[in-house]
Design an enzyme around this catalytic site. Structure first.
Site, PDB file in Angstrom:
ATOM      1  N   CYS A 270      40.924  41.627  41.304  1.00 54.24           N
ATOM      2  CA  CYS A 270      40.079  40.834  40.423  1.00 54.24           C
ATOM      3  C   CYS A 270      39.561  41.686  39.252  1.00 54.24           C
ATOM      4  O   CYS A 270      40.333  42.365  38.585  1.00 54.24           O
ATOM      5  CB  CYS A 270      38.947  40.215  41.229  1.00 54.24           C
ATOM      6  SG  CYS A 270      38.146  38.808  40.434  1.00 54.24           S
ATOM      7  N   SER A 271      38.257  41.704  39.017  1.00 51.97           N
ATOM      8  CA  SER A 271      37.723  42.410  37.860  1.00 51.97           C
ATOM      9  C   SER A 271      37.697  43.924  38.034  1.00 51.97           C
ATOM     10  O   SER A 271      37.256  44.644  37.135  1.00 51.97           O
ATOM     11  CB  SER A 271      36.313  41.905  37.532  1.00 51.97           C
ATOM     12  OG  SER A 271      35.430  42.138  38.613  1.00 51.97           O
TER      13      SER A 271
END
Length: 320
Positions: free
Chosen positions: A106-107
């Site tokens: 993800c981030s």
């Protein structure tokens, strides 16, 4: 078997599933191949961290105490990546290149990018953050649709469950398909969603028009994928000229009417393949493709799999 060291970076505001999902995959692989992985967690100072959901994770050590480069370095995402801790970025810049594999979930890609580790590479992150990643780090070749991207020794993945997909792919690479399949069955997940599978939620989310007539047209498209959805027909429904409608639709949704229709139809066909026993010919007509061949071309072009192969991979097995 010499264990493969997996080091997971922890920080305040980390997404707990970004950590536990891949860790469960690597741990599960150890049940079939004892000693295959040794998993450790490390925070900047070795202190416990609080996740976005309020859980507290206690690391094994501080990043500064890591002496040998890990086989797999895993950087999760979470709200804590919005303003990256400079201690983590500095450590990644100096130590991550020595790891055999650098992986983000993800981030977590923002931390790798801030350390310069994604420059000139293909990468992805959660669909809602891809534009931000591209703008903040123009040297990164951001691909917004795949659930994970591998470029050499660096692998980046989309939202939380995509981290599990990527971890399964890494286990399959390390230990073979049989081990990865056993882990997938243990966790009751698919083996395997291909990395080029689209982040489906990216296709329609955050694409709602501001004006009511255009929103109504979007709703009509979603409810009637098999209808005549040419620009002229949609413009008439919105009460606009075709040229005005096409321009307004693109300005407010970020895509042309034709591309929006293509994505809605693909979404409808995908769900029909997953949720019903309808034949492919019936689904192709209901979703506006007209023929199975037209639907097959759309699936192969976008998902890299035919409708029959997609159904085989992703339709849940019937209960015994």
């Amino acid at each position: 078997m010499e264990p493969r060291d997996v080091l997971v970076v922890l920080f305040d505001g980390v997404q707990s599933l970004d950590v536990t999902g891949p860790v469960e995959v690597f741990t599960g692989a150890g049940g079939s191949a004892p000693g295959a992985y040794r998993i450790r967690t490390a925070s900047p100072d070795g202190a416990p961290v609080r996740t976005t959901s309020g859980l507290t994770l206690v690391p094994d050590l501080a990043l500064g105490a890591v002496t040998a480069p890990p086989h797999t370095l895993l950087v999760p995402g979470g709200e804590g990546t919005r303003t990256p801790d400079p201690r983590i970025v500095d450590w990644l810049r100096g130590h991550a290149p020595r790891a055999r594999r650098q992986v983000s979930v993800c981030s977590g890609a923002f931390l790798l990018a801030a350390a310069g580790l994604l420059d000139g590479r293909r990468a992805t992150t959660h669909w809602s953050l891809c534009a931000t990643l591209a703008a903040r780090h123009p040297a990164v070749r951001v691909e917004p649709e795949p659930i994970y991207v591998r470029d050499g020794d660096v692998a980046t993945s989309a939202g939380v469950t995509a981290g599990i997909d990527l971890a399964l792919a890494l286990v399959e690479e390390d230990l073979g398909r049989d081990v990865a399949l056993r882990v997938a069955r243990l966790l009751v997940v698919f083996l395997r969603r291909p990395g080029n599978q689209t982040q489906f939620s990216a296709q329609l989310a955050a694409q709602t028009a501001e004006r009511r007539p255009l929103r109504d047209v979007q709703q009509w498209i979603s409810e009637n994928p098999g209808a005549d959805l040419c620009v002229e027909a949609l413009a008439a429904r919105a009460g606009l000229s075709p040229r005005h409608f096409a321009r307004a639709f693109r300005d407010e949704t970020g895509m042309t009417p034709g591309r929006y229709v293509d994505r809605v139809r693909l979404e409808a066909a995908r769900r029909s393949l997953e949720d019903t026993a309808d034949g492919i010919e019936r689904i192709s007509r209901h979703c506006g493709y007209g023929t199975p061949e037209a639907m097959r071309r759309a699936f192969v072009r976008t998902l890299g799999a035919s409708p029959a192969e997609y159904r085989r991979r992703f339709r849940p097995a019937p209960p015994p």
